[in-house]
Design a protein around this motif. Structure first.
Motif, PDB file in Angstrom:
ATOM      1  N   LYS A  90     -32.847  -5.855  -1.639  1.00  0.00           N
ATOM      2  CA  LYS A  90     -31.667  -5.148  -2.116  1.00  0.00           C
ATOM      3  C   LYS A  90     -31.458  -5.492  -3.580  1.00  0.00           C
ATOM      4  O   LYS A  90     -30.912  -6.534  -3.917  1.00  0.00           O
ATOM      5  CB  LYS A  90     -30.437  -5.530  -1.290  1.00  0.00           C
ATOM      6  CG  LYS A  90     -29.217  -4.675  -1.611  1.00  0.00           C
ATOM      7  CD  LYS A  90     -28.054  -5.028  -0.720  1.00  0.00           C
ATOM      8  CE  LYS A  90     -26.845  -4.150  -1.037  1.00  0.00           C
ATOM      9  NZ  LYS A  90     -25.682  -4.506  -0.169  1.00  0.00           N
ATOM     10  N   ILE A  92     -30.600  -4.176  -7.839  1.00  0.00           N
ATOM     11  CA  ILE A  92     -29.616  -3.400  -8.590  1.00  0.00           C
ATOM     12  C   ILE A  92     -30.346  -2.285  -9.339  1.00  0.00           C
ATOM     13  O   ILE A  92     -31.279  -2.562 -10.106  1.00  0.00           O
ATOM     14  CB  ILE A  92     -28.846  -4.301  -9.562  1.00  0.00           C
ATOM     15  CG1 ILE A  92     -28.108  -5.401  -8.789  1.00  0.00           C
ATOM     16  CG2 ILE A  92     -27.867  -3.485 -10.402  1.00  0.00           C
ATOM     17  CD1 ILE A  92     -27.405  -6.399  -9.667  1.00  0.00           C
ATOM     18  N   GLU A  96     -27.503   0.813 -13.567  1.00  0.00           N
ATOM     19  CA  GLU A  96     -26.294   0.001 -13.481  1.00  0.00           C
ATOM     20  C   GLU A  96     -26.378  -1.257 -14.334  1.00  0.00           C
ATOM     21  O   GLU A  96     -25.557  -2.167 -14.198  1.00  0.00           O
ATOM     22  CB  GLU A  96     -26.030  -0.383 -12.018  1.00  0.00           C
ATOM     23  CG  GLU A  96     -25.769   0.808 -11.104  1.00  0.00           C
ATOM     24  CD  GLU A  96     -25.500   0.389  -9.661  1.00  0.00           C
ATOM     25  OE1 GLU A  96     -25.317  -0.824  -9.439  1.00  0.00           O
ATOM     26  OE2 GLU A  96     -25.488   1.267  -8.781  1.00  0.00           O
ATOM     27  N   LEU A 100     -23.422  -4.990 -15.501  1.00  0.00           N
ATOM     28  CA  LEU A 100     -23.577  -6.435 -15.318  1.00  0.00           C
ATOM     29  C   LEU A 100     -23.172  -7.230 -16.553  1.00  0.00           C
ATOM     30  O   LEU A 100     -22.893  -8.429 -16.459  1.00  0.00           O
ATOM     31  CB  LEU A 100     -25.031  -6.759 -14.963  1.00  0.00           C
ATOM     32  CG  LEU A 100     -25.546  -6.185 -13.642  1.00  0.00           C
ATOM     33  CD1 LEU A 100     -27.040  -6.429 -13.521  1.00  0.00           C
ATOM     34  CD2 LEU A 100     -24.811  -6.809 -12.472  1.00  0.00           C
ATOM     35  N   LYS A 103     -20.298 -10.090 -16.854  1.00  0.00           N
ATOM     36  CA  LYS A 103     -20.110 -10.858 -15.627  1.00  0.00           C
ATOM     37  C   LYS A 103     -20.765 -12.228 -15.780  1.00  0.00           C
ATOM     38  O   LYS A 103     -21.457 -12.507 -16.748  1.00  0.00           O
ATOM     39  CB  LYS A 103     -20.719 -10.115 -14.430  1.00  0.00           C
ATOM     40  CG  LYS A 103     -19.999  -8.822 -14.077  1.00  0.00           C
ATOM     41  CD  LYS A 103     -20.549  -8.236 -12.790  1.00  0.00           C
ATOM     42  CE  LYS A 103     -19.769  -6.987 -12.374  1.00  0.00           C
ATOM     43  NZ  LYS A 103     -20.248  -6.451 -11.080  1.00  0.00           N
ATOM     44  N   THR A 116     -30.130  -9.209  -7.751  1.00  0.00           N
ATOM     45  CA  THR A 116     -29.502  -8.666  -6.557  1.00  0.00           C
ATOM     46  C   THR A 116     -27.987  -8.768  -6.738  1.00  0.00           C
ATOM     47  O   THR A 116     -27.508  -9.539  -7.581  1.00  0.00           O
ATOM     48  CB  THR A 116     -29.940  -9.458  -5.308  1.00  0.00           C
ATOM     49  OG1 THR A 116     -29.598 -10.840  -5.486  1.00  0.00           O
ATOM     50  CG2 THR A 116     -31.446  -9.333  -5.096  1.00  0.00           C
ATOM     51  N   PRO A 117     -27.215  -8.010  -5.974  1.00  0.00           N
ATOM     52  CA  PRO A 117     -25.753  -7.984  -6.176  1.00  0.00           C
ATOM     53  C   PRO A 117     -25.085  -9.345  -6.123  1.00  0.00           C
ATOM     54  O   PRO A 117     -24.121  -9.597  -6.848  1.00  0.00           O
ATOM     55  CB  PRO A 117     -25.275  -7.073  -5.047  1.00  0.00           C
ATOM     56  CG  PRO A 117     -26.425  -6.157  -4.776  1.00  0.00           C
ATOM     57  CD  PRO A 117     -27.641  -7.008  -4.975  1.00  0.00           C
ATOM     58  N   GLU A 118     -25.569 -10.267  -5.273  1.00  0.00           N
ATOM     59  CA  GLU A 118     -24.907 -11.563  -5.143  1.00  0.00           C
ATOM     60  C   GLU A 118     -25.193 -12.502  -6.306  1.00  0.00           C
ATOM     61  O   GLU A 118     -24.620 -13.595  -6.384  1.00  0.00           O
ATOM     62  CB  GLU A 118     -25.320 -12.248  -3.837  1.00  0.00           C
ATOM     63  CG  GLU A 118     -26.785 -12.572  -3.707  1.00  0.00           C
ATOM     64  CD  GLU A 118     -27.591 -11.439  -3.087  1.00  0.00           C
ATOM     65  OE1 GLU A 118     -28.734 -11.686  -2.683  1.00  0.00           O
ATOM     66  OE2 GLU A 118     -27.056 -10.319  -3.002  1.00  0.00           O
ATOM     67  N   THR A 121     -21.132 -12.233 -10.628  1.00  0.00           N
ATOM     68  CA  THR A 121     -19.775 -12.285 -10.099  1.00  0.00           C
ATOM     69  C   THR A 121     -18.762 -12.059 -11.215  1.00  0.00           C
ATOM     70  O   THR A 121     -19.041 -12.332 -12.388  1.00  0.00           O
ATOM     71  CB  THR A 121     -19.509 -13.647  -9.421  1.00  0.00           C
ATOM     72  OG1 THR A 121     -18.177 -13.670  -8.929  1.00  0.00           O
ATOM     73  CG2 THR A 121     -19.709 -14.791 -10.390  1.00  0.00           C
TER      74      THR A 121
END
Length: 221
Positions: A90, A92, A96, A100, A103, A116-118, A121
């Motif tokens: 999974k 990104i 997009e 990021l 962040k 990855t998305p995790e 943050t």
């Protein structure tokens, strides 16, 4: 027509007809035929694979540089790369990448790794109720294994020159490693740790005296 006339006319006699010799037959060995067919099939397979790879790939976000945990992600830290469209990871999407920027890295991100998305943050660092304390440790105060981001550690007060522990409580502080590095001048290991807000001042004071040691604990206790 007289005999004399017949001798004078060269076309009166029948000329010999040349014999037509058929071309020699070329014998092809079966092994050569099989090799030719195999080469054609291999070329077709390579062409099909190349076409599939280019039509099913997708652009995803990757790290251009190493991003330590807690660092603010910048545009220079990121890039895009092509991967197979059937990838099960999974990741990104490449379109997009701008979302990021700004962040923070939730984990240590290695250069060249896919994001990855995790891994990113919006949470501030340190989180509410916690503080970051930097500690310089000599080789005798830290394990031979360099602490890594996410390690659970204990910072233990040690006895000073007079045989007494430094002032302040608690004598042991639980913490989480954010990152670590080696000071090339002193050879000490510099560790940034995340600790409860109430323990930060005492820990910083103790670290300044050098009367402290770091113990690495299991991630799950």
């Amino acid at each position: 027509m007289t005999k004399a006339a017949s001798e004078e006319n060269p076309f009166s006699a029948k000329a010999p007809v040349p014999r037509l010799v058929p071309p020699p037959k070329i014998r092809r060995r079966p092994v050569h035929i099989v090799a030719t067919i195999a080469a054609i099939l291999l070329g077709a397979a390579i062409a099909a694979w190349g076409w599939t790879a280019t039509t099913t790939s997708e652009a995803v976000v990757a790290a251009r540089t190493t991003i330590p945990r807690g660092a603010v992600i910048t545009a220079d830290d990121l890039t895009t790369t092509q991967i197979s469209g059937d990838n099960t990871l999974k990741v990104i999407p490449g379109d997009e990448v701008d979302e990021l920027v700004g962040k923070r890295a939730a984990l240590d991100i290695a250069a060249g790794g896919l994001l990855t998305p995790e891994m990113a943050t919006d949470d501030n660092m340190p989180p509410a109720g916690q503080s970051i304390v930097g500690i310089s440790l000599t080789p005798a105060q830290v394990p031979a294994i360099t602490p890594r981001s996410g390690d659970k550690v204990r910072l233990v007060a040690t006895t000073g020159e007079g045989g007494e522990t430094s002032s302040g409580t608690p004598l042991t502080t639980s913490a989480e490693v954010i990152d670590s590095s080696t000071d090339e001048v002193s050879g000490n290991t510099v560790v940034n740790v995340l600790v409860p807000y109430a323990d930060a001042a005492v820990l910083a004071d103790r670290a300044s005296t050098g009367n402290i040691a770091l113990v690495v604990d299991p991630l799950e206790r």
